[in-house]
Design a protein around this motif. Structure first.
Motif, PDB file in Angstrom:
ATOM      1  N   ALA A 103       5.652  10.260  -2.462  1.00  0.00           N
ATOM      2  CA  ALA A 103       5.596   8.866  -2.932  1.00  0.00           C
ATOM      3  C   ALA A 103       6.390   7.965  -1.992  1.00  0.00           C
ATOM      4  O   ALA A 103       6.001   6.827  -1.722  1.00  0.00           O
ATOM      5  N   ILE A 104       7.505   8.473  -1.452  1.00  0.00           N
ATOM      6  CA  ILE A 104       8.332   7.670  -0.543  1.00  0.00           C
ATOM      7  C   ILE A 104       7.709   7.590   0.837  1.00  0.00           C
ATOM      8  O   ILE A 104       7.676   6.528   1.460  1.00  0.00           O
ATOM      9  N   THR A 105       7.223   8.708   1.355  1.00  0.00           N
ATOM     10  CA  THR A 105       6.816   8.774   2.768  1.00  0.00           C
ATOM     11  C   THR A 105       5.330   8.522   2.961  1.00  0.00           C
ATOM     12  O   THR A 105       4.856   8.550   4.098  1.00  0.00           O
ATOM     13  N   GLY A 106       4.595   8.298   1.866  1.00  0.00           N
ATOM     14  CA  GLY A 106       3.151   8.127   2.009  1.00  0.00           C
ATOM     15  C   GLY A 106       2.505   9.383   2.573  1.00  0.00           C
ATOM     16  O   GLY A 106       1.495   9.305   3.261  1.00  0.00           O
ATOM     17  N   GLY A 107       3.116  10.540   2.283  1.00  0.00           N
ATOM     18  CA  GLY A 107       2.541  11.809   2.713  1.00  0.00           C
ATOM     19  C   GLY A 107       2.958  12.238   4.113  1.00  0.00           C
ATOM     20  O   GLY A 107       2.599  13.331   4.556  1.00  0.00           O
ATOM     21  N   LEU A 108       3.718  11.418   4.845  1.00  0.00           N
ATOM     22  CA  LEU A 108       4.175  11.824   6.179  1.00  0.00           C
ATOM     23  C   LEU A 108       5.196  12.954   6.048  1.00  0.00           C
ATOM     24  O   LEU A 108       5.863  13.082   5.015  1.00  0.00           O
ATOM     25  N   ASP A 109       5.347  13.750   7.122  1.00  0.00           N
ATOM     26  CA  ASP A 109       6.368  14.800   7.056  1.00  0.00           C
ATOM     27  C   ASP A 109       7.708  14.338   7.625  1.00  0.00           C
ATOM     28  O   ASP A 109       8.618  15.124   7.840  1.00  0.00           O
ATOM     29  N   THR A 110       7.798  13.020   7.850  1.00  0.00           N
ATOM     30  CA  THR A 110       9.074  12.441   8.287  1.00  0.00           C
ATOM     31  C   THR A 110       9.572  11.463   7.228  1.00  0.00           C
ATOM     32  O   THR A 110       8.821  11.025   6.368  1.00  0.00           O
ATOM     33  N   VAL A 111      10.865  11.138   7.345  1.00  0.00           N
ATOM     34  CA  VAL A 111      11.458  10.139   6.445  1.00  0.00           C
ATOM     35  C   VAL A 111      12.295   9.176   7.299  1.00  0.00           C
ATOM     36  O   VAL A 111      12.923   9.591   8.274  1.00  0.00           O
ATOM     37  N   ALA A 112      12.271   7.909   6.911  1.00  0.00           N
ATOM     38  CA  ALA A 112      13.104   6.899   7.589  1.00  0.00           C
ATOM     39  C   ALA A 112      14.394   6.780   6.791  1.00  0.00           C
ATOM     40  O   ALA A 112      14.357   6.607   5.572  1.00  0.00           O
ATOM     41  N   VAL A 113      15.536   6.863   7.476  1.00  0.00           N
ATOM     42  CA  VAL A 113      16.818   6.867   6.751  1.00  0.00           C
ATOM     43  C   VAL A 113      17.831   5.986   7.472  1.00  0.00           C
ATOM     44  O   VAL A 113      17.875   5.952   8.698  1.00  0.00           O
ATOM     45  N   ARG A 114      18.582   5.234   6.665  1.00  0.00           N
ATOM     46  CA  ARG A 114      19.640   4.432   7.278  1.00  0.00           C
ATOM     47  C   ARG A 114      20.841   4.340   6.365  1.00  0.00           C
ATOM     48  O   ARG A 114      20.748   4.568   5.149  1.00  0.00           O
ATOM     49  N   CYS A 115      21.979   3.981   6.973  1.00  0.00           N
ATOM     50  CA  CYS A 115      23.256   3.886   6.267  1.00  0.00           C
ATOM     51  C   CYS A 115      23.740   2.449   6.422  1.00  0.00           C
ATOM     52  O   CYS A 115      24.251   2.084   7.484  1.00  0.00           O
ATOM     53  N   PRO A 116      23.540   1.601   5.403  1.00  0.00           N
ATOM     54  CA  PRO A 116      23.886   0.184   5.564  1.00  0.00           C
ATOM     55  C   PRO A 116      25.386  -0.034   5.667  1.00  0.00           C
ATOM     56  O   PRO A 116      26.176   0.687   5.054  1.00  0.00           O
ATOM     57  N   SER A 117      25.779  -1.060   6.436  1.00  0.00           N
ATOM     58  CA  SER A 117      27.210  -1.357   6.589  1.00  0.00           C
ATOM     59  C   SER A 117      27.695  -2.402   5.591  1.00  0.00           C
ATOM     60  O   SER A 117      28.897  -2.623   5.478  1.00  0.00           O
ATOM     61  N   HIS A 118      26.775  -3.057   4.879  1.00  0.00           N
ATOM     62  CA  HIS A 118      27.223  -4.076   3.918  1.00  0.00           C
ATOM     63  C   HIS A 118      28.103  -3.396   2.865  1.00  0.00           C
ATOM     64  O   HIS A 118      27.683  -2.414   2.239  1.00  0.00           O
ATOM     65  N   PRO A 119      29.336  -3.897   2.662  1.00  0.00           N
ATOM     66  CA  PRO A 119      30.253  -3.200   1.754  1.00  0.00           C
ATOM     67  C   PRO A 119      29.708  -3.057   0.340  1.00  0.00           C
ATOM     68  O   PRO A 119      30.016  -2.075  -0.349  1.00  0.00           O
ATOM     69  N   VAL A 120      28.900  -4.020  -0.123  1.00  0.00           N
ATOM     70  CA  VAL A 120      28.383  -3.937  -1.498  1.00  0.00           C
ATOM     71  C   VAL A 120      27.316  -2.853  -1.589  1.00  0.00           C
ATOM     72  O   VAL A 120      27.309  -2.028  -2.521  1.00  0.00           O
ATOM     73  N   ALA A 121      26.410  -2.823  -0.591  1.00  0.00           N
ATOM     74  CA  ALA A 121      25.385  -1.766  -0.589  1.00  0.00           C
ATOM     75  C   ALA A 121      26.056  -0.407  -0.511  1.00  0.00           C
ATOM     76  O   ALA A 121      25.712   0.528  -1.257  1.00  0.00           O
ATOM     77  N   ALA A 122      27.027  -0.280   0.388  1.00  0.00           N
ATOM     78  CA  ALA A 122      27.709   1.010   0.569  1.00  0.00           C
ATOM     79  C   ALA A 122      28.380   1.450  -0.738  1.00  0.00           C
ATOM     80  O   ALA A 122      28.285   2.623  -1.140  1.00  0.00           O
ATOM     81  N   PRO A 125       0.832  -1.207   0.000  1.00  0.00           N
ATOM     82  CA  PRO A 125       0.000   0.000   0.000  1.00  0.00           C
ATOM     83  C   PRO A 125       0.865   1.256   0.000  1.00  0.00           C
ATOM     84  O   PRO A 125       1.910   1.297   0.667  1.00  0.00           O
ATOM     85  N   SER A 126       0.422   2.284  -0.730  1.00  0.00           N
ATOM     86  CA  SER A 126       1.250   3.490  -0.866  1.00  0.00           C
ATOM     87  C   SER A 126       1.357   4.250   0.452  1.00  0.00           C
ATOM     88  O   SER A 126       2.192   5.128   0.602  1.00  0.00           O
ATOM     89  N   SER A 127       0.536   3.897   1.443  1.00  0.00           N
ATOM     90  CA  SER A 127       0.599   4.574   2.741  1.00  0.00           C
ATOM     91  C   SER A 127       1.702   4.014   3.633  1.00  0.00           C
ATOM     92  O   SER A 127       1.937   4.534   4.726  1.00  0.00           O
ATOM     93  N   ASP A 128       2.384   2.950   3.197  1.00  0.00           N
ATOM     94  CA  ASP A 128       3.423   2.317   4.031  1.00  0.00           C
ATOM     95  C   ASP A 128       4.787   2.749   3.502  1.00  0.00           C
ATOM     96  O   ASP A 128       5.264   2.238   2.494  1.00  0.00           O
ATOM     97  N   PRO A 129       5.428   3.719   4.179  1.00  0.00           N
ATOM     98  CA  PRO A 129       6.584   4.409   3.576  1.00  0.00           C
ATOM     99  C   PRO A 129       7.854   3.565   3.478  1.00  0.00           C
ATOM    100  O   PRO A 129       8.026   2.578   4.189  1.00  0.00           O
ATOM    101  N   LEU A 130       8.753   4.009   2.598  1.00  0.00           N
ATOM    102  CA  LEU A 130      10.021   3.312   2.347  1.00  0.00           C
ATOM    103  C   LEU A 130      11.152   3.916   3.175  1.00  0.00           C
ATOM    104  O   LEU A 130      11.117   5.095   3.527  1.00  0.00           O
ATOM    105  N   ILE A 131      12.187   3.100   3.413  1.00  0.00           N
ATOM    106  CA  ILE A 131      13.417   3.588   4.038  1.00  0.00           C
ATOM    107  C   ILE A 131      14.334   4.112   2.925  1.00  0.00           C
ATOM    108  O   ILE A 131      14.474   3.479   1.871  1.00  0.00           O
ATOM    109  N   VAL A 132      14.959   5.261   3.178  1.00  0.00           N
ATOM    110  CA  VAL A 132      15.935   5.827   2.242  1.00  0.00           C
ATOM    111  C   VAL A 132      17.337   5.488   2.764  1.00  0.00           C
ATOM    112  O   VAL A 132      17.629   5.685   3.944  1.00  0.00           O
TER     113      VAL A 132
END
Ligand code: TXA
Ligand code: MG
Length: 361
Positions: free
Chosen positions: A116-135, A64-71
Protein backbone atom coordinates in the motif's frame (compact mmCIF):
# COMPACT_ATOMS: atom_id res chain seq x y z
CA UNK A 1 -11.13 8.58 14.52
CA UNK A 2 -13.59 11.36 13.81
CA UNK A 3 -13.42 13.12 10.45
CA UNK A 4 -14.19 16.71 11.30
CA UNK A 5 -13.44 19.21 12.55
CA UNK A 6 -9.71 18.43 12.85
CA UNK A 7 -8.02 19.04 16.18
CA UNK A 8 -5.52 21.90 15.83
CA UNK A 9 -2.36 21.63 17.93
CA UNK A 10 0.09 24.56 17.91
CA UNK A 11 3.55 23.25 18.88
CA UNK A 12 6.43 25.72 18.82
CA UNK A 13 9.71 24.24 17.49
CA UNK A 14 11.52 26.41 20.05
CA UNK A 15 9.53 25.20 23.05
CA UNK A 16 8.16 21.73 22.40
CA UNK A 17 5.13 20.86 24.52
CA UNK A 18 5.38 17.12 25.35
CA UNK A 19 1.66 16.90 26.15
CA UNK A 20 0.70 18.13 22.68
CA UNK A 21 3.35 15.91 21.06
CA UNK A 22 1.77 13.00 22.95
CA UNK A 23 -1.68 13.89 21.57
CA UNK A 24 -0.36 13.92 17.99
CA UNK A 25 1.49 10.62 18.54
CA UNK A 26 -1.60 8.99 20.08
CA UNK A 27 -3.70 10.09 17.10
CA UNK A 28 -1.16 8.43 14.75
CA UNK A 29 -1.17 5.21 16.79
CA UNK A 30 -5.00 5.21 16.78
CA UNK A 31 -4.95 5.15 12.96
CA UNK A 32 -5.57 8.87 12.49
CA UNK A 33 -4.31 11.21 9.76
CA UNK A 34 -2.06 13.85 11.32
CA UNK A 35 -0.70 16.82 9.35
CA UNK A 36 2.87 17.36 10.52
CA UNK A 37 5.25 20.28 9.95
CA UNK A 38 8.63 19.38 8.46
CA UNK A 39 11.55 21.57 7.40
CA UNK A 40 10.58 21.07 3.72
CA UNK A 41 6.76 21.12 3.47
CA UNK A 42 3.89 19.89 5.65
CA UNK A 43 3.18 16.17 5.41
CA UNK A 44 -0.08 14.22 5.82
CA UNK A 45 1.14 11.54 8.21
CA UNK A 46 -0.13 8.16 9.32
CA UNK A 47 1.26 5.06 11.04
CA UNK A 48 3.17 3.34 8.21
CA UNK A 49 2.19 -0.05 9.66
CA UNK A 50 -1.55 0.67 9.46
CA UNK A 51 -2.71 -0.18 5.93
CA UNK A 52 -6.19 1.29 6.40
CA UNK A 53 -4.68 4.61 7.45
CA UNK A 54 -2.28 4.49 4.48
CA UNK A 55 -5.25 3.97 2.14
CA UNK A 56 -7.06 6.92 3.73
CA UNK A 57 -4.02 9.10 3.00
CA UNK A 58 -4.16 8.18 -0.71
CA UNK A 59 -7.92 8.77 -0.77
CA UNK A 60 -7.64 12.15 1.00
CA UNK A 61 -5.10 13.39 -1.54
CA UNK A 62 -6.84 11.84 -4.55
CA UNK A 63 -3.47 10.29 -5.34
CA UNK A 64 -3.08 7.20 -7.56
CA UNK A 65 -2.10 4.14 -5.52
CA UNK A 66 0.87 3.58 -7.87
CA UNK A 67 2.59 6.77 -6.60
CA UNK A 68 4.41 5.65 -3.43
CA UNK A 69 4.74 7.47 -0.10
CA UNK A 70 7.86 8.52 1.81
CA UNK A 71 8.32 6.83 5.20
CA UNK A 72 9.66 9.13 7.94
CA UNK A 73 11.89 7.81 10.72
CA UNK A 74 13.53 9.35 13.79
CA UNK A 75 16.98 7.94 13.05
CA UNK A 76 19.09 4.98 11.93
CA UNK A 77 17.59 2.48 14.42
CA UNK A 78 14.05 2.96 13.14
CA UNK A 79 15.47 2.93 9.59
CA UNK A 80 16.50 -0.66 10.25
CA UNK A 81 12.82 -1.67 10.53
CA UNK A 82 11.95 -0.05 7.18
CA UNK A 83 14.72 -1.21 4.83
CA UNK A 84 16.27 -4.58 4.06
CA UNK A 85 19.97 -4.53 4.93
CA UNK A 86 22.85 -4.38 4.46
CA UNK A 87 22.83 -0.79 3.27
CA UNK A 88 25.00 0.23 0.30
CA UNK A 89 28.10 2.12 1.57
CA UNK A 90 26.90 5.28 -0.19
CA UNK A 91 23.68 5.21 1.87
CA UNK A 92 25.73 5.17 5.08
CA UNK A 93 27.79 8.12 3.83
CA UNK A 94 24.69 10.12 2.98
CA UNK A 95 22.93 9.32 6.26
CA UNK A 96 26.04 10.39 8.13
CA UNK A 97 26.35 13.63 6.18
CA UNK A 98 22.73 14.74 5.77
CA UNK A 99 20.39 13.16 8.33
CA UNK A 100 18.37 14.53 9.89
CA UNK A 101 17.51 16.72 6.92
CA UNK A 102 15.87 17.08 3.52
CA UNK A 103 17.29 13.98 1.82
CA UNK A 104 15.11 10.96 0.98
CA UNK A 105 16.82 7.65 0.20
CA UNK A 106 15.19 4.99 -1.98
CA UNK A 107 16.39 1.59 -0.75
CA UNK A 108 15.23 -2.05 -0.79
CA UNK A 109 12.22 -2.33 1.53
CA UNK A 110 11.80 -4.60 4.55
CA UNK A 111 8.85 -6.97 4.99
CA UNK A 112 7.28 -4.52 7.44
CA UNK A 113 6.58 -2.10 4.58
CA UNK A 114 3.37 -2.88 2.73
CA UNK A 115 2.51 -2.69 -0.96
CA UNK A 116 0.00 0.00 0.00
CA UNK A 117 2.91 2.36 0.76
CA UNK A 118 5.22 1.48 -2.14
CA UNK A 119 2.61 0.87 -4.83
CA UNK A 120 4.03 -2.64 -5.16
CA UNK A 121 7.66 -1.54 -5.71
CA UNK A 122 10.37 -3.53 -3.94
CA UNK A 123 11.96 -0.30 -2.75
CA UNK A 124 10.91 2.23 -0.13
CA UNK A 125 11.64 5.96 0.10
CA UNK A 126 12.75 6.93 3.61
CA UNK A 127 13.80 10.15 5.27
CA UNK A 128 14.57 11.54 8.72
CA UNK A 129 13.15 15.07 9.06
CA UNK A 130 15.13 17.68 11.00
CA UNK A 131 12.11 19.75 12.06
CA UNK A 132 12.09 19.43 15.87
CA UNK A 133 8.29 18.98 16.00
CA UNK A 134 8.25 16.23 13.37
CA UNK A 135 11.19 14.52 15.07
CA UNK A 136 9.49 14.67 18.49
CA UNK A 137 6.19 13.26 17.20
CA UNK A 138 7.85 10.34 15.37
CA UNK A 139 10.03 9.56 18.39
CA UNK A 140 7.05 9.65 20.74
CA UNK A 141 4.90 7.49 18.44
CA UNK A 142 7.79 5.01 18.13
CA UNK A 143 6.67 3.92 14.66
CA UNK A 144 7.68 5.00 11.13
CA UNK A 145 5.30 7.61 9.75
CA UNK A 146 4.24 7.49 6.10
CA UNK A 147 3.59 11.00 4.81
CA UNK A 148 3.19 12.58 1.40
CA UNK A 149 3.03 16.37 1.12
CA UNK A 150 -0.31 17.51 2.61
CA UNK A 151 -1.86 18.83 -0.60
CA UNK A 152 -4.42 17.44 -3.02
CA UNK A 153 -2.86 15.49 -5.87
CA UNK A 154 -1.08 17.75 -8.43
CA UNK A 155 -1.65 20.89 -6.34
CA UNK A 156 0.80 23.22 -4.59
CA UNK A 157 2.54 21.75 -1.53
CA UNK A 158 1.71 23.38 1.84
CA UNK A 159 4.35 25.34 3.75
CA UNK A 160 2.08 26.41 6.63
CA UNK A 161 -0.76 24.95 8.69
CA UNK A 162 -3.14 27.42 7.01
CA UNK A 163 -2.28 25.90 3.61
CA UNK A 164 -3.02 22.41 5.00
CA UNK A 165 -6.42 23.59 6.22
CA UNK A 166 -7.14 24.99 2.72
CA UNK A 167 -6.00 21.82 0.98
CA UNK A 168 -7.05 18.94 3.19
CA UNK A 169 -8.60 20.38 6.36
CA UNK A 170 -11.62 18.05 6.29
CA UNK A 171 -9.53 14.93 5.79
CA UNK A 172 -7.19 15.41 8.78
CA UNK A 173 -7.91 14.17 12.28
CA UNK A 174 -5.19 16.43 13.72
CA UNK A 175 -3.30 19.36 12.22
CA UNK A 176 -0.07 20.28 14.00
CA UNK A 177 0.93 23.90 13.47
CA UNK A 178 4.70 24.14 13.84
CA UNK A 179 5.16 27.42 11.98
CA UNK A 180 6.32 28.08 8.45
CA UNK A 181 8.42 25.41 6.75
CA UNK A 182 11.85 26.98 6.55
CA UNK A 183 13.10 25.22 3.38
CA UNK A 184 9.82 25.47 1.51
CA UNK A 185 10.70 22.87 -1.18
CA UNK A 186 10.39 19.12 -0.82
CA UNK A 187 13.28 16.82 0.04
CA UNK A 188 15.68 15.64 -2.64
CA UNK A 189 14.85 12.01 -3.51
CA UNK A 190 17.76 9.74 -4.49
CA UNK A 191 17.94 6.06 -5.41
CA UNK A 192 21.03 4.54 -3.80
CA UNK A 193 22.87 1.44 -5.04
CA UNK A 194 26.41 0.13 -4.58
CA UNK A 195 27.61 1.96 -7.72
CA UNK A 196 25.66 5.19 -7.92
CA UNK A 197 23.25 7.69 -6.45
CA UNK A 198 20.52 8.78 -8.87
CA UNK A 199 18.58 11.97 -8.22
CA UNK A 200 14.92 11.06 -8.82
CA UNK A 201 13.55 14.42 -7.64
CA UNK A 202 15.57 17.60 -7.21
CA UNK A 203 14.77 19.21 -3.88
CA UNK A 204 15.97 21.25 -0.93
CA UNK A 205 19.39 19.56 -0.86
CA UNK A 206 21.30 20.37 -4.10
CA UNK A 207 22.85 17.48 -6.06
CA UNK A 208 26.23 19.24 -5.96
CA UNK A 209 26.13 19.24 -2.15
CA UNK A 210 25.32 15.53 -2.15
CA UNK A 211 28.16 14.75 -4.56
CA UNK A 212 30.62 16.61 -2.33
CA UNK A 213 29.96 14.08 0.46
CA UNK A 214 29.57 10.89 -1.57
CA UNK A 215 32.21 8.55 -3.00
CA UNK A 216 30.09 7.19 -5.90
CA UNK A 217 28.81 9.29 -8.83
CA UNK A 218 25.63 11.30 -8.25
CA UNK A 219 23.71 11.09 -11.53
CA UNK A 220 20.69 12.89 -12.82
CA UNK A 221 17.58 10.77 -13.32
CA UNK A 222 16.93 12.28 -16.76
CA UNK A 223 20.41 11.22 -17.85
CA UNK A 224 19.99 7.59 -16.82
CA UNK A 225 18.09 4.78 -18.47
CA UNK A 226 14.71 3.74 -17.10
CA UNK A 227 16.09 1.09 -14.71
CA UNK A 228 15.52 3.46 -11.82
CA UNK A 229 12.26 4.89 -13.14
CA UNK A 230 10.51 7.01 -10.57
CA UNK A 231 6.79 7.23 -10.29
CA UNK A 232 5.22 10.58 -9.56
CA UNK A 233 7.01 12.44 -12.36
CA UNK A 234 3.91 14.03 -13.82
CA UNK A 235 4.26 16.88 -16.27
CA UNK A 236 1.66 18.81 -14.29
CA UNK A 237 2.25 19.09 -10.55
CA UNK A 238 2.62 21.83 -7.93
CA UNK A 239 0.01 23.63 -10.04
CA UNK A 240 -2.01 26.74 -9.50
CA UNK A 241 -5.64 26.59 -10.74
CA UNK A 242 -5.01 29.61 -12.96
CA UNK A 243 -3.31 28.67 -16.27
CA UNK A 244 0.47 29.05 -15.98
CA UNK A 245 3.19 29.19 -18.63
CA UNK A 246 6.94 28.84 -18.06
CA UNK A 247 9.48 31.13 -19.72
CA UNK A 248 13.23 31.59 -19.99
CA UNK A 249 14.65 35.16 -20.02
CA UNK A 250 14.99 35.01 -23.85
CA UNK A 251 11.19 34.81 -24.10
CA UNK A 252 10.95 38.47 -22.98
CA UNK A 253 13.44 40.02 -25.42
CA UNK A 254 11.41 41.75 -26.63
CA UNK A 255 8.05 40.57 -25.24
CA UNK A 256 5.25 39.93 -27.73
CA UNK A 257 1.71 40.58 -26.44
CA UNK A 258 0.21 38.07 -28.89
CA UNK A 259 -3.13 38.18 -30.60
CA UNK A 260 -5.51 38.07 -27.63
CA UNK A 261 -5.95 40.36 -24.69
CA UNK A 262 -5.97 38.94 -21.23
CA UNK A 263 -4.69 39.89 -17.84
CA UNK A 264 -1.14 38.54 -17.64
CA UNK A 265 1.16 38.52 -14.62
CA UNK A 266 4.85 37.70 -14.95
CA UNK A 267 6.55 36.22 -11.87
CA UNK A 268 10.31 36.79 -11.98
CA UNK A 269 13.33 38.15 -10.14
CA UNK A 270 14.02 41.70 -8.96
CA UNK A 271 17.62 41.51 -10.16
CA UNK A 272 16.67 40.38 -13.69
CA UNK A 273 13.43 42.25 -14.19
CA UNK A 274 12.40 42.06 -17.88
CA UNK A 275 11.09 45.07 -19.84
CA UNK A 276 7.41 44.18 -20.08
CA UNK A 277 4.43 45.59 -21.96
CA UNK A 278 2.64 48.20 -19.81
CA UNK A 279 -0.48 46.05 -19.54
CA UNK A 280 1.36 43.10 -17.95
CA UNK A 281 1.84 42.96 -14.18
CA UNK A 282 5.10 41.86 -12.55
CA UNK A 283 5.46 40.03 -9.23
CA UNK A 284 8.81 39.25 -7.64
CA UNK A 285 9.65 35.70 -6.60
CA UNK A 286 12.75 37.15 -4.93
CA UNK A 287 16.33 37.73 -5.97
CA UNK A 288 18.53 35.35 -7.99
CA UNK A 289 21.31 36.13 -5.53
CA UNK A 290 19.27 34.44 -2.77
CA UNK A 291 17.87 31.15 -4.11
CA UNK A 292 17.20 29.88 -0.57
CA UNK A 293 14.65 32.65 -0.13
CA UNK A 294 13.13 32.03 -3.58
CA UNK A 295 12.67 28.37 -2.61
CA UNK A 296 11.34 29.16 0.86
CA UNK A 297 8.66 31.51 -0.48
CA UNK A 298 7.89 29.76 -3.78
CA UNK A 299 4.72 27.86 -2.87
CA UNK A 300 3.34 30.77 -0.84
CA UNK A 301 3.97 33.01 -3.88
CA UNK A 302 2.29 30.52 -6.23
CA UNK A 303 -0.77 30.47 -3.97
CA UNK A 304 -0.88 34.29 -3.92
CA UNK A 305 -0.48 34.47 -7.71
CA UNK A 306 -3.32 31.97 -8.08
CA UNK A 307 -5.59 34.13 -5.92
CA UNK A 308 -4.58 37.40 -7.61
CA UNK A 309 -7.30 37.28 -10.27
CA UNK A 310 -5.01 37.33 -13.32
CA UNK A 311 -5.96 35.15 -16.29
CA UNK A 312 -2.49 33.79 -17.05
CA UNK A 313 0.62 33.48 -14.86
CA UNK A 314 4.00 33.51 -16.62
CA UNK A 315 6.65 31.85 -14.45
CA UNK A 316 10.25 32.78 -15.24
CA UNK A 317 12.79 30.02 -14.64
CA UNK A 318 15.97 30.85 -12.72
CA UNK A 319 18.38 28.97 -14.98
CA UNK A 320 20.55 28.47 -11.87
CA UNK A 321 22.43 25.32 -10.86
CA UNK A 322 22.25 24.09 -7.25
CA UNK A 323 18.89 24.85 -5.62
CA UNK A 324 17.87 26.45 -8.94
CA UNK A 325 17.35 22.93 -10.33
CA UNK A 326 14.60 22.26 -7.78
CA UNK A 327 13.05 25.71 -8.19
CA UNK A 328 12.98 25.38 -11.99
CA UNK A 329 11.58 21.84 -11.75
CA UNK A 330 8.65 23.11 -9.64
CA UNK A 331 8.07 26.16 -11.86
CA UNK A 332 8.14 23.99 -14.99
CA UNK A 333 5.64 21.51 -13.61
CA UNK A 334 3.43 24.30 -12.20
CA UNK A 335 3.30 25.37 -15.88
CA UNK A 336 2.34 21.82 -16.98
CA UNK A 337 5.81 21.57 -18.60
CA UNK A 338 5.12 24.33 -21.15
CA UNK A 339 8.26 26.50 -21.22
CA UNK A 340 8.63 29.24 -23.86
CA UNK A 341 12.16 30.16 -24.94
CA UNK A 342 11.31 32.81 -27.58
CA UNK A 343 8.91 35.80 -27.64
CA UNK A 344 6.79 34.13 -30.35
CA UNK A 345 6.55 30.91 -28.32
CA UNK A 346 5.54 32.88 -25.21
CA UNK A 347 2.81 34.73 -27.13
CA UNK A 348 1.52 31.44 -28.51
CA UNK A 349 1.61 29.79 -25.06
CA UNK A 350 -0.32 32.69 -23.50
CA UNK A 351 -2.88 32.53 -26.33
CA UNK A 352 -3.23 28.78 -25.77
CA UNK A 353 -3.67 29.29 -22.01
CA UNK A 354 -6.39 31.91 -22.59
CA UNK A 355 -8.12 29.49 -24.96
CA UNK A 356 -8.08 26.65 -22.42
CA UNK A 357 -11.58 25.33 -21.69
CA UNK A 358 -11.09 25.78 -17.92
CA UNK A 359 -9.96 29.42 -18.36
CA UNK A 360 -12.22 31.87 -16.53
CA UNK A 361 -11.91 35.49 -17.69
O1 TXA B 1 9.97 16.86 1.71
C1 TXA B 1 9.33 15.86 1.43
O2 TXA B 1 9.82 14.89 0.84
C2 TXA B 1 7.85 15.83 1.85
C3 TXA B 1 7.79 15.84 3.37
C4 TXA B 1 6.38 15.72 3.89
O3 TXA B 1 8.60 14.82 3.86
N1 TXA B 1 7.18 14.70 1.31
C5 TXA B 1 6.87 14.60 0.00
O4 TXA B 1 6.17 13.45 -0.32
O5 TXA B 1 7.18 15.43 -0.84
P1 TXA B 1 5.42 13.24 -1.69
O6 TXA B 1 4.62 12.01 -1.48
O7 TXA B 1 4.67 14.45 -2.06
O8 TXA B 1 6.54 12.93 -2.72
C6 TXA B 1 7.28 11.71 -2.63
C7 TXA B 1 8.05 11.46 -3.88
C8 TXA B 1 7.14 11.14 -5.05
O9 TXA B 1 7.67 11.74 -6.23
C9 TXA B 1 7.23 9.63 -5.11
O10 TXA B 1 6.95 9.12 -6.39
C10 TXA B 1 8.68 9.39 -4.70
O11 TXA B 1 8.89 10.32 -3.67
N2 TXA B 1 8.87 8.02 -4.19
C11 TXA B 1 8.32 7.48 -3.07
N3 TXA B 1 8.67 6.20 -2.94
C12 TXA B 1 9.47 5.90 -3.99
C13 TXA B 1 10.16 4.72 -4.43
N4 TXA B 1 10.09 3.59 -3.74
N5 TXA B 1 10.88 4.80 -5.57
C14 TXA B 1 10.96 5.95 -6.26
N6 TXA B 1 10.34 7.11 -5.90
C15 TXA B 1 9.59 7.07 -4.79
MG1 MG C 1 3.90 16.00 -3.11
Amino acid sequence: MTQDPPELLAISPDDIDPVLVGRAADALLAGGLVAIPTETVYGLGCDAGNEDAVRRVFAAKGRPSSDPLIVHVDGPTMLGTVVAGPLPPAALELIDAFWPGPLTLVLPRSEAISDAITGGLDTVAVRCPSHPVAAAIIRQAGVPVAAPSANRFSRISPTSAAHVIDELGDACDVIVDGGRADRGLESTVVAVTDDSVVVLRHGSLPAETIQARCSVPVLDHDATVAANASPGHDKRHYSPRCPAVGATPDAFSPPDVGSRTGSVVVAGYGDRRPDLPAEWAFVELGSLSDPDQVGRDLYENLRRLDASGHEVIVLELTGLAGLGRAIDDRLTRAASSVVATTPAALAAAIDAALARPDHQP
